[in-house]
Design an enzyme around this catalytic site. Structure first.
Site, PDB file in Angstrom:
ATOM      1  N   ASP A   1       5.088   2.559   9.475  1.00 35.54           N
ATOM      2  CA  ASP A   1       4.830   3.025   7.945  1.00 35.54           C
ATOM      3  C   ASP A   1       5.852   3.887   7.709  1.00 35.54           C
ATOM      4  O   ASP A   1       5.048   5.577   8.143  1.00 35.54           O
ATOM      5  CB  ASP A   1       3.877   2.950   7.503  1.00 35.54           C
ATOM      6  CG  ASP A   1       3.635   2.653   6.219  1.00 35.54           C
ATOM      7  OD1 ASP A   1       4.865   3.020   5.430  1.00 35.54           O
ATOM      8  OD2 ASP A   1       2.351   1.864   5.696  1.00 35.54           O
TER       9      ASP A   1
ATOM     10  N   HIS B   1       3.428  10.880   2.113  1.00 36.44           N
ATOM     11  CA  HIS B   1       3.101  10.695   0.630  1.00 36.44           C
ATOM     12  C   HIS B   1       2.892  12.493   0.269  1.00 36.44           C
ATOM     13  O   HIS B   1       2.940  12.561  -0.870  1.00 36.44           O
ATOM     14  CB  HIS B   1       2.286  10.196   0.727  1.00 36.44           C
ATOM     15  CG  HIS B   1       3.408   8.927   0.268  1.00 36.44           C
ATOM     16  ND1 HIS B   1       4.198   8.549  -1.060  1.00 36.44           N
ATOM     17  CD2 HIS B   1       2.899   7.715   0.559  1.00 36.44           C
ATOM     18  CE1 HIS B   1       4.541   7.238  -1.372  1.00 36.44           C
ATOM     19  NE2 HIS B   1       3.657   6.534  -0.005  1.00 36.44           N
TER      20      HIS B   1
ATOM     21  N   THR C   1       5.576  -1.096   0.990  1.00 36.69           N
ATOM     22  CA  THR C   1       5.086  -1.116   2.240  1.00 36.69           C
ATOM     23  C   THR C   1       4.656  -2.946   2.641  1.00 36.69           C
ATOM     24  O   THR C   1       4.634  -3.130   3.502  1.00 36.69           O
ATOM     25  CB  THR C   1       3.404  -0.449   2.192  1.00 36.69           C
ATOM     26  OG1 THR C   1       3.831   1.282   2.470  1.00 36.69           O
ATOM     27  CG2 THR C   1       2.956  -0.835   3.539  1.00 36.69           C
TER      28      THR C   1
ATOM     29  N   LYS D   1      -3.596   0.251   7.985  1.00 37.15           N
ATOM     30  CA  LYS D   1      -4.128  -1.416   6.302  1.00 37.15           C
ATOM     31  C   LYS D   1      -4.171  -1.799   6.082  1.00 37.15           C
ATOM     32  O   LYS D   1      -3.688  -3.046   7.643  1.00 37.15           O
ATOM     33  CB  LYS D   1      -2.571  -0.275   5.872  1.00 37.15           C
ATOM     34  CG  LYS D   1      -2.273   1.391   5.175  1.00 37.15           C
ATOM     35  CD  LYS D   1      -1.023   0.887   4.832  1.00 37.15           C
ATOM     36  CE  LYS D   1      -0.635   2.683   4.127  1.00 37.15           C
ATOM     37  NZ  LYS D   1       1.249   2.684   3.573  1.00 37.15           N
TER      38      LYS D   1
ATOM     39  N   HIS E   1       9.128   6.490  -2.048  1.00 37.29           N
ATOM     40  CA  HIS E   1       9.627   5.292  -1.198  1.00 37.29           C
ATOM     41  C   HIS E   1      10.597   4.136  -2.765  1.00 37.29           C
ATOM     42  O   HIS E   1       9.033   4.602  -3.704  1.00 37.29           O
ATOM     43  CB  HIS E   1       9.536   5.276  -0.043  1.00 37.29           C
ATOM     44  CG  HIS E   1       8.027   4.568  -0.240  1.00 37.29           C
ATOM     45  ND1 HIS E   1       7.668   2.869  -0.353  1.00 37.29           N
ATOM     46  CD2 HIS E   1       7.621   5.088   0.376  1.00 37.29           C
ATOM     47  CE1 HIS E   1       6.474   3.350  -0.096  1.00 37.29           C
ATOM     48  NE2 HIS E   1       5.891   4.210  -0.196  1.00 37.29           N
TER      49      HIS E   1
END
Length: 503
Positions: A39, A264, A80, A161, A446
């Protein structure tokens, strides 16, 4: 000497052709396919950390496998859920319908994997497991593999996730597992099963005793430990499910998300990001070691890519005299709503939300207020054209006849779904990105078309993969048809990519 030169050139040509044509014959398949998505991984991280990587992690894939060095994401936005869906479906939001992590479906705000018809399995945290791939409209590599083998193949997704485990594994998957951050346990949903398998319960028992995990709690994503836990779960799945040890080819979809959480928070540079990738390299080495011992080296096929990349922090750019800055959609929204009201006299806001550089309009509300839909869009665009640091503002439904450059026009079209995709798209200037209340001053994000968000790694390693590299442009949507071609199975049912050749 001249004859010797001709012989050598001819010999090298034969080797080159042989390497490019070392394709598996019908009936040949690897015992296991392993898809790895990192990711928020920029392509240039491969070279940035190359000399620090171990021989058995990333460098095993680089030095022994095949690298497509110019793999680009061919849609917008680059986020994502879309990236994970696109890798495994070989298509884009226009067809698979996953238009973001969160998007509006006919006016209703929707999380990409939320499914209120299923329940949590593995924890008492009820909401964390109310997830399934129901919102995804197309099949995946795993779905096609399951159908081809009359559902004898096993397909499993694992990630920190939920969306990064569920969407890659697909509709017909045997299982998908993700982390419950509240309780520090891997969970699933009743979409897949009624109870966790014994091997997964054992993993959770060990995690319950992990003192570092207890200390980090829900902030585990800010630590490389999150990647280690995912690798542990993947290794346990290989052993517990005997993946790659049956009569049919199995598939394991693994996604490492700590790199995104860390990016992030702290951006693309610095000790935290360095540590994240060097520790991930060690976790990959452990995963490959388990594959060697459980499945056998040469018996498995691995591909590694990313769901998106990331921009450099805006202040880092400015401090180094480079173009960049913040785009503040939340501030823009206040002035925009007021402007529209003054122009059209509407009593209720006509904008549902601004998500991933797209403005979603309240079509139903616009009709109920007796407003002209096209006039509403024109007024919004009129206001946005006055805003600073926006390169383009696009009426998505009229993008084909607009003056937007083809590279952006085509990506807008590939990212647009009438029921889910938003009506107006904005493209901030290069180096500018969305900065909201949850953004970290030192971090990044992003979502845009630019190379820093859309240029991602693509590595293949293992079964029938020669060593080499390729510099021509390929796309994220080419991954699925390439794997399906190697397996001699049908492509996913909305696939738009091309099968790549290792030449």
């Amino acid at each position: 000497m001249k004859n010797l030169f001709v012989i050598i050139v001819s010999w090298l040509s034969v080797l080159t052709v042989s390497a490019g044509n070392d394709r598996p014959s019908f009936g040949e398949r690897p015992k296991l396919v392993v898809g790895i998505v990192v990711d928020q991984m920029r392509w240039d991280y491969l070279s940035r950390y190359y000399n620090k990587f171990t021989q058995e992690g990333f460098r095993r894939m680089i030095d022994e496998g095949y690298s497509f060095d110019n793999c680009l994401i061919n849609y917008i936005p680059t986020v994502t859920a879309i990236g994970h869906a696109s890798v495994y479906t070989g298509t884009t939001p226009a067809f698979h319908g996953i238009c973001g992590n969160t998007f509006f479906v006919d006016g209703k705000r929707t999380y990409c994997c939320m499914d209120t018809t299923v329940m949590t399995v593995g924890t008492d945290n009820k909401r964390v497991g109310m997830m399934s791939p129901a919102n995804m409209l197309s099949t995946t590599i795993g779905d096609q593999l399951r159908m081809h083998t009359d559902f004898r193949s096993k397909v499993i997704g694992i990630s920190y996730k939920d969306r990064a485990a569920i969407l890659p594994a697909g509709h017909a998957a045997n299982a998908a597992y993700w982390l419950d951050l509240k309780n520090g346990q891997f969970v699933t949903s009743t979409y897949y099963m009624k109870e966790l398998p014994d091997w997964a319960k054992e993993v959770n028992k060990k995690m319950a005793k992990n003192e570092k995990l207890k200390e980090l709690g829900s902030d585990v994503g800010l630590s490389p430990l999150a990647g280690t836990l995912v690798a542990d779960m993947a290794i346990a799945a290989i052993k517990g499910e005997r993946l790659g040890q049956g009569d049919e080819t199995d598939m394991l979809c693994v996604s490492f998300s700590q790199t995104d959480v860390i990016g992030h928070k702290w951006g693309t540079r610095g000790e935290h990001t360095d540590e994240a990738y060097l520790e991930l390299d060690k976790d990959l080495a452990r995963l490959f070691e388990a594959l060697d011992s459980q499945v056998g080296k040469g018996n498995y096929l691995v591909f590694l890519s990313a769901d998106h990349a990331a921009a450099h922090n805006w202040k880092f750019m400015q401090d180094n005299r480079l173009h960049g800055g913040k785009w503040l959609s939340h501030e823009l929204r206040v002035g925009l709503d007021k402007y529209v009201e003054e122009k059209l006299g509407n009593s209720k806001p006509v904008i549902l939300g601004i998500v991933d550089y797209r403005l979603y309009l309240d079509r139903k509300g616009i009709r109920q207020q007796g407003l002209d839909y096209q006039k509403v869009k024109d007024v919004i665009i009129e206001y946005l054209h006055q805003s600073p640091n926006l390169s383009f503002v696009v009426d998505v439904e009229r993008v084909v006849t607009s003056s937007v450059p083809p590279i952006i026009r085509d990506r807008i079209l590939m990212g647009y779904n009438y029921h889910r995709g938003g009506e107006i798209y904005v493209a901030p200037d290069p180096g500018y990105y969305e900065f909201s209340s949850w953004s970290s001053p030192e971090g990044t994000t992003h979502g845009k078309w630019n190379p820093y968000d859309s240029h991602i790694p693509l590595l293949f390693y293992g079964w029938h993969v020669p060593h080499g590299s390729h510099a021509q442009e390929v796309h994220i949507t080419d991954i699925a048809p390439t794997v399906c071609s190697l397996l001699h199975i049908q492509q996913p049912n909305a696939c738009v990519g091309d099968a790549l050749i290792f030449d």
